[in-house]
Write an enzyme that holds these catalytic residues in place. Structure first.
Site, PDB file in Angstrom:
ATOM      1  N   LEU A 250       0.982  -1.065  -0.001  1.00  0.00           N
ATOM      2  CA  LEU A 250       0.065   0.063  -0.218  1.00  0.00           C
ATOM      3  C   LEU A 250       0.925   1.265   0.036  1.00  0.00           C
ATOM      4  CD1 LEU A 250      -3.070   0.880   0.173  1.00  0.00           C
ATOM      5  CD2 LEU A 250      -2.424   1.150   2.839  1.00  0.00           C
ATOM      6  N   ILE A 251       0.490   2.211  -0.738  1.00  0.00           N
ATOM      7  CA  ILE A 251       1.529   3.319  -0.781  1.00  0.00           C
ATOM      8  C   ILE A 251       1.194   4.417   0.145  1.00  0.00           C
ATOM      9  CG2 ILE A 251       1.850   5.371  -2.439  1.00  0.00           C
ATOM     10  CD1 ILE A 251       2.713   2.591  -3.654  1.00  0.00           C
TER      11      ILE A 251
ATOM     12  N   ASN B 102      -1.605   3.111 -11.351  1.00  0.00           N
ATOM     13  CA  ASN B 102      -1.464   1.664 -10.986  1.00  0.00           C
ATOM     14  C   ASN B 102      -2.286   0.834 -12.090  1.00  0.00           C
ATOM     15  OD1 ASN B 102      -1.016  -0.761  -9.423  1.00  0.00           O
ATOM     16  ND2 ASN B 102      -2.929  -0.803  -8.672  1.00  0.00           N
TER      17      ASN B 102
ATOM     18  N   HIS C 118      -4.421  -2.778 -12.586  1.00  0.00           N
ATOM     19  CA  HIS C 118      -5.192  -3.787 -11.705  1.00  0.00           C
ATOM     20  C   HIS C 118      -5.669  -4.797 -12.812  1.00  0.00           C
ATOM     21  CE1 HIS C 118      -6.601  -5.735  -8.262  1.00  0.00           C
ATOM     22  NE2 HIS C 118      -7.676  -5.898  -9.099  1.00  0.00           N
TER      23      HIS C 118
ATOM     24  N   ASP D 291      -6.770   0.093  -4.764  1.00  0.00           N
ATOM     25  CA  ASP D 291      -7.382   0.060  -5.900  1.00  0.00           C
ATOM     26  C   ASP D 291      -8.727   1.118  -6.039  1.00  0.00           C
ATOM     27  OD1 ASP D 291      -5.630  -1.949  -6.670  1.00  0.00           O
ATOM     28  OD2 ASP D 291      -6.894  -3.440  -5.668  1.00  0.00           O
TER      29      ASP D 291
ATOM     30  N   GLU E 198      -2.725  -5.917 -20.602  1.00  0.00           N
ATOM     31  CA  GLU E 198      -1.598  -5.016 -19.730  1.00  0.00           C
ATOM     32  C   GLU E 198      -0.404  -4.457 -20.602  1.00  0.00           C
ATOM     33  OE1 GLU E 198      -0.785  -6.494 -16.241  1.00  0.00           O
ATOM     34  OE2 GLU E 198      -2.723  -6.784 -15.352  1.00  0.00           O
TER      35      GLU E 198
HETATM   36  C1  GRF Z   1      -0.011  -7.564 -13.390  1.00  0.00           C
HETATM   37  O1  GRF Z   1      -0.970  -8.555 -13.491  1.00  0.00           O
HETATM   38  C2  GRF Z   1      -0.498  -6.346 -12.828  1.00  0.00           C
HETATM   39  O2  GRF Z   1      -1.515  -6.162 -13.191  1.00  0.00           O
HETATM   40  C3  GRF Z   1      -0.628  -6.816 -11.195  1.00  0.00           C
HETATM   41  O3  GRF Z   1       0.589  -7.377 -10.867  1.00  0.00           O
HETATM   42  C4  GRF Z   1       0.995  -8.145 -12.279  1.00  0.00           C
HETATM   43  C5  GRF Z   1       2.585  -8.000 -12.468  1.00  0.00           C
HETATM   44  O4  GRF Z   1       3.016  -8.616 -13.463  1.00  0.00           O
HETATM   45  N1  GRF Z   1      -0.793  -5.342 -10.520  1.00  0.00           N
HETATM   46  P1  GRF Z   1       4.469  -8.170 -14.245  1.00  0.00           P
HETATM   47  O5  GRF Z   1       5.221  -8.422 -12.962  1.00  0.00           O
HETATM   48  O6  GRF Z   1       4.404  -7.052 -15.006  1.00  0.00           O
HETATM   49  O7  GRF Z   1       4.670  -9.492 -15.107  1.00  0.00           O
END
Ligand code: GRF
Length: 197
Positions: free
Chosen positions: A94-95, A109, A111, A152, A181
């Site tokens: 937690l930040i 961030n 998620h 979050d 992502e």
């Molecule tokens: C990702 O799924 C991100 O959403 C979460 O942690 C994971 C990190 O994966 N917060 P990586 O270390 O970038 O491969």
């Protein structure tokens, strides 16, 4: 040139995508990688790409200004590297308030689910995908949000969905989400920096 610090606790595949995305940029530079785990793979990646990096321990991370009678170590480091913006890419702690205050609307961030569902303390990594699977969701996805003082819950700036087939396991869902992502986090960071800093 705007300078980014990436905070990551684990593999760092997102961190690497961000580094690669901005490698040739003339406006944004990844100047620092911060991890809370000495053995995190993300630190190897930082070495390969010759990016400054350091490990922070829990006591220093949560030390308040009063405790130290001066700025927390982390703030000093961020100032030393002239960091304008922070991307949390798989950073699990937690930040602390001092950092949220210093980087208000300048810290994102990512998620691995569609917030506000499947977020909060303990909702990370496979826990998220298992919960999504157990609930029988037909879709999941990613949420990119500003960081505030609660896990979050900061303002969402970007979401993207993926569909879930009945036969998908939590790891299949994780793979679909990770792909999103990698594609969207760097672009979103770029847009937010252009508009907010
Ligand atoms: C990702 O799924 C991100 O959403 C979460 O942690 C994971 C990190 O994966 N917060 P990586 O270390 O970038 O491969």
């Amino acid at each position: 040139m705007k300078k980014i610090a990436i905070f990551a606790s684990g593999t760092g595949s997102n961190a690497q995508k961000i580094v690669e995305y901005f490698k040739e940029s003339t406006t944004i530079e990844v100047a620092l990688i911060v991890s809370n785990r000495k053995k995190a793979l993300v630190l190897k990646m930082a070495e390969e790409f010759e990016i400054e990096h350091f490990v922070i321990d829990r006591a220093s991370f949560y030390a308040s200004a009063e405790d130290e009678k001066e700025s927390p170590i982390l703030l000093k480091k961020l100032a030393e590297f002239k960091i304008d913006f922070i991307a949390l890419a798989g950073f699990l702690w937690l930040i602390p308030d001092y950092l949220v205050d210093a980087y208000d609307e300048k810290m994102l961030n990512i998620h691995p689910a569609l917030l506000p569902k499947y977020g909060g303390k303990g909702m990370y990594g496979n826990h998220v995908h298992e919960a999504v699977k157990t609930a029988g969701e037909k879709e999941s996805g990613i949420s990119i949000h500003f960081v505030n003082k609660k896990y979050d819950e900061g303002g969402i700036v970007f979401q993207k969905k993926c569909s879930i087939d009945e036969k998908d396991t939590p790891s299949d869902i994780a793979a679909k989400v990770l792909k999103l992502e990698h594609e969207y986090f760097p672009k979103t960071i770029e847009k937010v920096i252009e508009n907010h800093t």
